[in-house]
Design an enzyme around this catalytic site. Structure first.
Site, PDB file in Angstrom:
ATOM      1  CB  SER A 172       6.359  -7.901   5.615  1.00 48.33           C
ATOM      2  OG  SER A 172       5.534  -9.057   5.571  1.00 48.33           O
ATOM      3  CE1 TYR A 190       0.464 -19.696   1.670  1.00 47.72           C
ATOM      4  CE2 TYR A 190       0.651 -17.608   0.504  1.00 47.72           C
ATOM      5  CZ  TYR A 190       0.262 -18.326   1.614  1.00 47.72           C
ATOM      6  OH  TYR A 190      -0.333 -17.675   2.667  1.00 47.72           O
ATOM      7  CB  CYS A 208      11.016  -1.423   1.530  1.00 45.83           C
ATOM      8  SG  CYS A 208      11.028  -0.948  -0.204  1.00 45.83           S
ATOM      9  CD1 TRP A 248      -0.290  -1.607   3.103  1.00 51.77           C
ATOM     10  CD2 TRP A 248       0.593   0.431   3.357  1.00 51.77           C
ATOM     11  NE1 TRP A 248       0.455  -1.613   4.266  1.00 51.77           N
ATOM     12  CE2 TRP A 248       1.003  -0.378   4.442  1.00 51.77           C
ATOM     13  CE3 TRP A 248       1.027   1.758   3.302  1.00 51.77           C
ATOM     14  CZ2 TRP A 248       1.827   0.098   5.461  1.00 51.77           C
ATOM     15  CZ3 TRP A 248       1.850   2.238   4.310  1.00 51.77           C
ATOM     16  CH2 TRP A 248       2.236   1.414   5.371  1.00 51.77           C
ATOM     17  CD  GLU A 284      10.579  -2.790   6.587  1.00 52.81           C
ATOM     18  OE1 GLU A 284      10.871  -2.141   5.574  1.00 52.81           O
ATOM     19  OE2 GLU A 284      10.060  -3.923   6.544  1.00 52.81           O
ATOM     20  CD  GLU A 294      11.184  -4.169  -2.600  1.00 51.14           C
ATOM     21  OE1 GLU A 294      11.658  -4.181  -1.432  1.00 51.14           O
ATOM     22  OE2 GLU A 294      10.304  -3.405  -2.968  1.00 51.14           O
ATOM     23  CE  LYS A 328      -3.525  -9.526  -1.977  1.00 55.24           C
ATOM     24  NZ  LYS A 328      -4.100  -8.339  -1.256  1.00 55.24           N
TER      25      LYS A 328
END
Length: 496
Positions: free
Chosen positions: A244, A254, A301, A166, A400, A266, A190
């Site tokens: 993250s 997955y 980031c 976001w 972070e 990333e 997504k």
């Protein structure tokens, strides 16, 4: 920047039509009826209801992308024709730039000036750059014996699942979607549930620009359901994720549990910014350090969240940053004069405040900020925050935070600075300030980071790759190297 007043942006926000339905197979798709509220972090008000993708909606989007790849025209178009569509997308992004910027600012709290000048510029440039690059790539024909011909060709990898965060919803979506489309892939995008609306606009604009149905599909929903469904889907060939490190681990699992799809990550960062006594301009170094940690509310980031400053200049540099923090204008993201907007939401604000509380408990000294501000607005605002007397083992120096919180650490020689810089599980970016050319080269090589900025921070363009080392991920966004994620190498050996 548009010459638009605060009052005019407020008026436009009230009149903005925000559609929250999926965009699948070239058309809007309401989905199965479940939804979630998109909340404006500037005041806590609900912007609209957004379709909440379940397995069925993800299956629908992936099936559309699969058809478009297996039997549709997109992968079979001449690269120049694909490039022309990407250029039309860039033109439409430019044409609707003010509406897109307003949507970004509303949904995630970024100042409208930054949304218009920086976020949209990056998205437009990305589609334009890859549109221009599409027909400039070449295959290989290695030299072989006279009785054989060898060909090495790059072919589109297939259906790409792109899951983006976001903090830069359009920039980071564009960094993935544009090169994937240029390579001839189809995409299921997504966005984060915190910033779904701008991505839905992007999907509709791409269809308007002439992208065939199914080539770019946008589904909205949360990570544990929609993100997981994309990660596990057997018809997704490539997964590109920004977010993250913890969630990145899930996507690797997955892939292992499904079809061993390629996963490009990333991830997070805890970037060091090293200021040596011979920095060419200490005032600029301090101002850039302050800008870097407070820009985008620190929700970056690559944010230079660890300031490593030589002990002989630490007081001077830190004082300059504190002065800047006190002068920084925190306010309504829709006010063009605002320099720092709202954090993305209440839960994230509480998370950042928890880090600040731990920093105080562990003995770091709070110099400025550290508390919620503008609470009367109903928004999620935090004052610019600076700690010094931070030790390497403290949580402030290790984890972070993803907020406007700077940790100042000191060192006495260059080797100590490098050791401190590398004492992290992350390796995304780093900064270095020095006038010595040899030091610049030697330290840049020693820093374990995907990008090192020397006497600047956050500079660059689309010609250079972006990505991390260690637990900051793998693969690269931006530049021609990004196409490596979305293509497969095929060797054809012809006996003559």
């Amino acid at each position: 920047m548009l010459d638009v007043t605060h009052e005019e942006w407020l008026r436009r926000a009230k009149e903005l039509d925000l559609s929250g339905v999926h965009h699948i197979d070239g058309a809007d798709e309401p989905g199965g009826g479940t939804s979630f509220a998109a909340v404006a972090p500037r005041n806590g008000e609900v912007l609209t209801d957004v379709a909440d993708a379940q397995q069925a909606e993800v299956d629908l989007a992936v099936a559309a992308a699969r058809r478009a790849f297996d039997s549709g025209p997109w992968p079979r178009l001449a690269p120049a024709d694909r490039g022309r569509v990407l250029l039309r997308i860039a033109d439409l992004l430019e044409e609707r730039r003010d509406r897109l910027a307003l949507t970004v600012s509303l949904e995630m709290g970024k100042p409208i000036t930054d949304a218009y000048d920086i976020e949209l510029r990056a998205a437009i440039n990305s589609f334009r750059w890859y549109g221009q690059l599409a027909d400039k790539l070449t295959d290989e024909s290695p030299h072989t014996a006279p009785d054989a011909l060898a060909l090495v060709t790059r072919e589109p990898a297939g259906v790409v699942g792109a899951v983006v965060p976001w903090n830069f919803p359009l920039t980071l979506a564009s960094w993935k979607v544009a090169p994937a489309l240029a390579a001839g892939c189809t995409v299921v995008l997504k966005p984060s549930e915190n910033s779904p609306l701008s991505a839905l606009l992007l999907g509709r604009l791409a269809t308007e620009a002439g992208l065939p149905p199914g080539v770019l599909n946008v589904v909205t929903g949360d990570g544990p359901v929609a993100g997981r469904a994309i990660g596990l889907h057997p018809d997704v060939d490539v997964l590109a994720f920004t977010g993250s490190t913890a969630v990145g681990r899930h996507f690797l699992r997955y892939a292992a549990d499904s079809n061993l799809k390629r996963v490009w990550l990333e991830l997070g960062g805890k970037s060091p910014n090293i200021i040596l006594p011979d920095a060419p301009d200490l005032e600029k170094a301090a101002a850039t350090a302050a800008w870097g940690i407070f820009f985008n509310q620190g929700e970056m980031c690559t944010a230079p969240s660890r300031l490593l400053v030589h002990s002989s200049i630490a007081e001077r540099v830190t004082e300059a940053i504190v002065v800047r923090a006190r002068d920084l204008r925190v306010g309504d993201p829709l006010d063009p004069a605002t320099e720092m907007g709202a954090l993305v939401g209440e839960s994230h604000l509480e998370r950042v405040l928890d880090h600040i509380g731990t920093g105080l408990d562990e003995g770091a000294r709070l110099l400025v900020g550290g508390a919620r501000t503008l609470a009367e607005s109903g928004g999620s605002f935090l004052g610019p925050t600076v700690f010094d007397r931070v030790e390497p083992g403290m949580r402030l120096a290790r984890e972070e935070i993803f907020g406007p919180v700077l940790s100042v650490l000191t060192f006495d020689d260059v080797d100590e600075a490098v050791a401190l810089a590398n004492a992290t599980e992350y390796g995304l970016a780093a900064g270095l300030w020095t006038s010595d050319l040899s030091t610049a080269h030697r330290v840049s090589r020693a820093l374990k980071a995907g990008t090192v900025w020397v006497n600047c921070y956050e500079e660059g363009d689309l010609t250079v790759p972006f990505g991390g080392m260690k637990q900051s991920g793998n693969g690269r966004d931006k530049s021609a190297h990004a196409l490596e994620k979305y293509t497969e190498l095929k060797t054809t050996w012809i006996q003559l």
